[in-house]
Enzyme design. Sequence first.
Site, PDB file in Angstrom:
ATOM      1  N   ASP A  11       0.832  -1.191   0.000  1.00 42.43           N
ATOM      2  CA  ASP A  11       0.000   0.000   0.000  1.00 42.43           C
ATOM      3  C   ASP A  11       0.877   1.255   0.000  1.00 42.43           C
ATOM      4  O   ASP A  11       1.892   1.314   0.701  1.00 42.43           O
ATOM      5  CB  ASP A  11      -0.885  -0.015   1.242  1.00 42.43           C
TER       6      ASP A  11
ATOM      7  N   GLU B  45       1.483  -0.631  -5.161  1.00 43.75           N
ATOM      8  CA  GLU B  45       0.499   0.406  -5.460  1.00 43.75           C
ATOM      9  C   GLU B  45       1.280   1.717  -5.481  1.00 43.75           C
ATOM     10  O   GLU B  45       1.591   2.292  -4.443  1.00 43.75           O
ATOM     11  CB  GLU B  45      -0.589   0.476  -4.388  1.00 43.75           C
TER      12      GLU B  45
END
Length: 534
Positions: free
Chosen positions: A212, A273
């Site tokens: 993330d 990401e």
Amino acid sequence: MATTPHPPPGARPAAGPLPGTATDDDWWRDAVVYQVYPRSFADADGDGMGDLPGVRARLGYLGELGVDALWLSPFYTSPQADAGYDVADYRDVDPMFGTLADFDALVAEAHALGIRVIVDLVPNHSSDRHPWFQEALRGERRDRYIFRDAPNDWESVFGGPAWTRTPDGQWYLHLFAPEQPDLNWENPEVRAEFRDILRFWLDRGVDGFRVDVAHGMIKDAGLPDVGPKEGRQVELLGDERVPYFDQDGVHDIYREWRPILDSYPGGRMAVAEAWVASPERLARYVQPDELHQAFSFDFMMADYHAKSFRTVIEKSLAEAELVGAPTTWVLSNHDKPRHVTRHGGLARARAATLLMLALPGSAYLYNGEELGLPEVLDLPDELRQDPAFKRSGESRDGCRVPLPWTTGPGCGWSEPWLPIPEDWRELSAEAQQDDPGSTLNLYRAALRLRREHPALGGGTLRWLEVPAPELREDVLALERSPGLAVVLNTGEEPVSLAELGLSGEVLLSSGPQPDPGAVAPDTTIWLQLGPETA
């Protein structure tokens, strides 16, 4: 539409060797990965919140769908200020989702079905309830976070300032919600902690990590002001770089992580990401000594138009080739409106999906897209839980509504945490199961053909000429292997295969084909070329 009967529940070809069973360490290069948003996927205990036993109970469904791996969004101990992306304990399961024993059982059963398991890792920030931050609030060990005596002009991704003042007068940085303080990755203790967290989950058998905010963690030295900008300061996908994202130092972190992943058998991997300014910047994350994959968000954000798709595909493939990495395609996820709505309808979404699944590289699916779910746009404000909604008015809740499983009341849920639209009964897995023309069976057929034709996920892409100039704006034609072509028509009129110089058998079509010799509007076909065009 060409279709093939789907297999019985649970029946599927093997996904390839699993950890410790063989030497296929490159499984991820052309894998189809299914993102499970746990709170919205399946509920085993009837409390209205999805959980890990619910995921385990639906593994047969994922096996029948034909995915190679599932990616679990956060299920860690968390006060849920941002749906679990505020982690209070990186080594345990939140009771709302189950237990570590439930997780272990899920991994074991998924592996038995030939499905690998990827978990989310949230390294940019922790929860404000994390023991480290609680110590920091008491004035102890603040060097594990980013504190200063006065704030700069940085803004939160969720809107408003990126700084919150503590009772003793100092300020701490949070690029997201105030409940998500940013960790200080210049501190060796933080780096050591996350190396240990990686090993903890790898030892439990996970096959990889989705990282993330992989472009975060390192901030420009001195924390300089961004300066005046028109509109919102933070644009996660734009040409301008900001001093808190995509700093060169993040790559040192991933060079520390790669040897850990490589030390485990079976091709353990990590996908980034990373919202960065260009494909060139993105390619740096997937150098041979860093991460394995990085999402191609340019493809997700492309306009529904043949020219837009081609531009993005060409750039993404070219930049990935520079570092020898596969491109990683995605059309929907938990942060963006579902592509049925974004692209203007189910027909267009199905066409875009067949294009994506025919591109070289890996593809990530978001739970519910195989049912053709649209974005829910009319959720009552008082039910929205996205912290961004409270600060900026923007909400991601519409793509997080629980999945419809049955045609009965509640679509298989009792009091779901977000209301399921009544008309989703017709989109439920039960309603679509035996309909050969359903979106669910389109996905099943596409993934089955992708396995039967390995060049659809691997190999090289060759663009086929569209002879008529007036069609070049609306039609994409490409060859994925000798004798196998893909044609997308984003225009308003059917396009004759003869006009494209193509003929053969349609293996799969994203929609009805009234004329077997033409590609209907908003349709993608996979075409087995005849001998005269092969």
